[in-house]
Design a protein around this motif. Structure first.
Motif, short mmCIF file in Angstrom:
data_model
loop_
_atom_site.label_atom_id
_atom_site.label_comp_id
_atom_site.label_asym_id
_atom_site.label_seq_id
_atom_site.Cartn_x
_atom_site.Cartn_y
_atom_site.Cartn_z
N LYS A 102 0.83 -1.21 0.00
CA LYS A 102 0.00 0.00 0.00
C LYS A 102 0.86 1.26 0.00
O LYS A 102 0.58 2.22 -0.71
N LEU A 103 1.93 1.23 0.80
CA LEU A 103 2.84 2.37 0.86
C LEU A 103 3.54 2.59 -0.48
O LEU A 103 3.68 3.73 -0.94
N LEU A 104 3.94 1.51 -1.13
CA LEU A 104 4.60 1.63 -2.44
C LEU A 104 3.64 2.20 -3.48
O LEU A 104 4.02 3.05 -4.28
N ALA A 105 2.39 1.76 -3.46
CA ALA A 105 1.40 2.28 -4.40
C ALA A 105 1.18 3.78 -4.18
O ALA A 105 1.05 4.54 -5.15
N ALA A 106 1.15 4.20 -2.92
CA ALA A 106 0.99 5.63 -2.62
C ALA A 106 2.19 6.42 -3.13
O ALA A 106 2.04 7.50 -3.72
N ASN A 107 3.40 5.89 -2.92
CA ASN A 107 4.61 6.56 -3.40
C ASN A 107 4.65 6.60 -4.93
O ASN A 107 5.14 7.56 -5.52
N GLY A 144 3.69 9.73 -10.13
CA GLY A 144 2.97 9.73 -11.40
C GLY A 144 3.04 8.42 -12.15
O GLY A 144 2.97 8.40 -13.38
N ILE A 145 3.14 7.31 -11.42
CA ILE A 145 3.25 5.99 -12.04
C ILE A 145 1.97 5.21 -11.78
O ILE A 145 1.51 5.13 -10.64
N VAL A 166 5.10 -12.25 -0.85
CA VAL A 166 5.24 -11.62 -2.17
C VAL A 166 3.85 -11.40 -2.77
O VAL A 166 3.55 -10.33 -3.31
N LYS A 167 2.98 -12.37 -2.64
CA LYS A 167 1.62 -12.26 -3.16
C LYS A 167 0.84 -11.21 -2.37
O LYS A 167 0.08 -10.42 -2.96
N ALA A 168 1.02 -11.14 -1.07
CA ALA A 168 0.33 -10.14 -0.25
C ALA A 168 0.73 -8.73 -0.67
O ALA A 168 -0.12 -7.84 -0.77
N LEU A 169 2.02 -8.51 -0.92
CA LEU A 169 2.50 -7.21 -1.36
C LEU A 169 1.89 -6.86 -2.71
O LEU A 169 1.39 -5.74 -2.92
N ALA A 170 1.89 -7.79 -3.65
CA ALA A 170 1.35 -7.54 -4.98
C ALA A 170 -0.15 -7.25 -4.94
O ALA A 170 -0.63 -6.32 -5.59
N ASP A 171 -0.89 -8.03 -4.17
CA ASP A 171 -2.34 -7.83 -4.08
C ASP A 171 -2.67 -6.47 -3.46
O ASP A 171 -3.59 -5.77 -3.92
N ALA A 172 -1.94 -6.07 -2.43
CA ALA A 172 -2.18 -4.78 -1.78
C ALA A 172 -1.85 -3.63 -2.73
O ALA A 172 -2.58 -2.63 -2.78
N ALA A 173 -0.79 -3.77 -3.50
CA ALA A 173 -0.43 -2.72 -4.47
C ALA A 173 -1.50 -2.61 -5.55
O ALA A 173 -1.86 -1.51 -5.98
N ARG A 174 -2.04 -3.75 -5.99
CA ARG A 174 -3.13 -3.73 -6.99
C ARG A 174 -4.38 -3.07 -6.42
O ARG A 174 -5.05 -2.30 -7.11
N GLU A 175 -4.70 -3.36 -5.17
CA GLU A 175 -5.89 -2.78 -4.55
C GLU A 175 -5.78 -1.26 -4.44
O GLU A 175 -6.78 -0.55 -4.52
N GLU A 176 -4.57 -0.76 -4.28
CA GLU A 176 -4.36 0.67 -4.14
C GLU A 176 -4.23 1.38 -5.49
O GLU A 176 -4.03 2.59 -5.54
N GLY A 177 -4.32 0.62 -6.60
CA GLY A 177 -4.37 1.29 -7.90
C GLY A 177 -3.24 1.01 -8.86
O GLY A 177 -3.29 1.45 -10.01
N LEU A 178 -2.19 0.31 -8.45
CA LEU A 178 -1.13 -0.03 -9.40
C LEU A 178 -1.63 -1.12 -10.34
O LEU A 178 -2.26 -2.08 -9.90
N ARG A 179 -1.32 -0.98 -11.62
CA ARG A 179 -1.74 -1.99 -12.59
C ARG A 179 -0.53 -2.78 -13.07
O ARG A 179 0.47 -2.22 -13.51
N PHE A 180 -0.63 -4.11 -12.98
CA PHE A 180 0.37 -5.01 -13.53
C PHE A 180 -0.21 -6.39 -13.70
O PHE A 180 -1.29 -6.69 -13.24
#
Length: 118
Positions: free
Chosen positions: A77-82, A87-88, A104-118
């Protein structure tokens, strides 16, 4: 055929994954590093060899209590906010030779939930 150690197997997987992916300024590589104590992630532009955004377990509040998977989710979540501040929106996921499971999956899922697309 020799038996690989855990670290040798991870290095082999990481080389195999890295052959296929490359981060650019528009779509940086999301790199994951997992240690016994915590987890770190960063967005890297391989063309310029620069880190665009990062997050790690050391940046979490001292009052954080939870499992390592919960810790990884907070780092995601913190990485997605940063990343949003930088602007990424889209990234290429580099699991660093780790299996896509657990932290690793928990980090990826949380980043996706916060708006990062991959």
């Amino acid at each position: 055929m020799p038996v690989l150690t855990v670290s040798q197997a991870r290095a082999r997987r990481h080389r195999r994954v890295r052959r296929k992916i490359f981060g650019t300024a528009e779509r940086p590589r999301l790199v994951v590093f997992r240690s016994n104590q915590g987890i770190q992630a960063q967005l890297v532009d391989d063309a310029e060899a620069k880190t665009l955004a990062s997050a790690g377990h050391t940046q979490l509040k001292k009052t954080f209590k939870g499992t390592k998977s919960a810790q990884a989710a907070e780092v995601g979540k913190l990485l997605a906010a940063n990343a949003k501040k930088a602007g990424i929106e889209t990234v290429v996921f580099d699991r660093g030779g780790y299996l896509f499971h657990g932290r690793v999956k928990a980090l990826a899922d949380a980043a996706r939930e916060e708006g990062l697309r991959f």
